[in-house]
Design an enzyme around this catalytic site. Sequence first.
Site, mmCIF file in Angstrom:
data_model
loop_
_atom_site.group_PDB
_atom_site.id
_atom_site.type_symbol
_atom_site.label_atom_id
_atom_site.label_comp_id
_atom_site.label_asym_id
_atom_site.label_seq_id
_atom_site.Cartn_x
_atom_site.Cartn_y
_atom_site.Cartn_z
ATOM 1 C CG ASP A 58 51.071 20.377 37.476
ATOM 2 O OD1 ASP A 58 51.176 19.261 37.996
ATOM 3 O OD2 ASP A 58 50.823 21.417 38.132
ATOM 4 C CE1 TYR A 63 47.965 25.227 41.656
ATOM 5 C CE2 TYR A 63 48.371 24.353 39.465
ATOM 6 C CZ TYR A 63 48.773 24.528 40.775
ATOM 7 O OH TYR A 63 49.981 24.023 41.189
ATOM 8 C CE LYS A 92 49.942 19.820 41.454
ATOM 9 N NZ LYS A 92 49.510 20.671 40.327
ATOM 10 C CG HIS A 126 47.721 20.776 45.815
ATOM 11 N ND1 HIS A 126 46.945 21.628 45.071
ATOM 12 C CD2 HIS A 126 48.991 21.228 45.655
ATOM 13 C CE1 HIS A 126 47.711 22.549 44.497
ATOM 14 N NE2 HIS A 126 48.949 22.332 44.851
#
Length: 306
Positions: A58, A63, A92, A126
């Site tokens: 994930d 990120y 996401k 997200h």
Amino acid sequence: MASAVDSKTVDPKKANKFVLNNGHTMPAVGLGTYRMRDQEEVLEVVNHALAAGYRMFDTAAVYRNESFLKEAFRRLLPRYDLDRDDIFITTKLSPAEHGRPEVIKKAYANSLENLGTEYIDMYLVHFPGSARIAVDDKKNTELRHATWESMVELYDAGKVNGIGVSNFTNYHLELLMERNHGVVPAVNQVEWHPFYYQTELLDYCKANDIVLQAYCSLGGKSVSNNELLLHPSVTKIAQTLGVTNAQVLLKWARQQNVAIIPKSTNPVHIKQNISLNFEISPEDMRILNNLNKNPVKYAWDPRNVV
């Protein structure tokens, strides 16, 4: 559209699977990569995860580690005699990309390029709110619907194997379902642990064939808060079962049929977090459930987003 994950690649003793509402399968336990922003760290973590039996990974655009995963998969999948179709990748859409179809298509294309893959298994919205817009601004609602319509277009075009949402409350899900966009989210990824969980959200997801996927399963560990992880009740149950405190918290979610994506950079913990072959008694489940009397939330809070 690529085929779903092949069951032979996942050790059933280590990880169960969910059959999603579109017929594809998703491992019940995956590896979270939040705050992993070093190439060598990601390489080492993915190596240990693949060795331990993880087949789901994930990430998210925000990120900023998608390209690190690309390199890790390029180097490591052949080592374990695995192909792209043997793993399940979730990423996401950033809250900054909501609304316009061309922006969302470009964001998805960027994630594909960063991950070095031709498709993504699960693409999530997200957050229900949009960047740079106040949580109480009604623009959030219309942008959210426009975003989901664009996600549906990607899905209908066969560019992604599944679409879902993250941090959506009952309110956000109900609004989405009322609009009837033609595709029900396959997954809703939310903060979920004994200090903070919403039974009504789980019930709603189960009733509508949406898999609830937990993050922050260990409470506030990602923000250096170990109050839940080291809670006396968790410790006592762990000692009784002969497992770690983290395993107790992860199994608590799995026994509610909730998927999990625990993050760890520790090789021992990575292996332990997918080794959940034990049962928590009904009495101990009630003890853990009762830790929610004074809810403590550690991550993004979507409750005030209109």
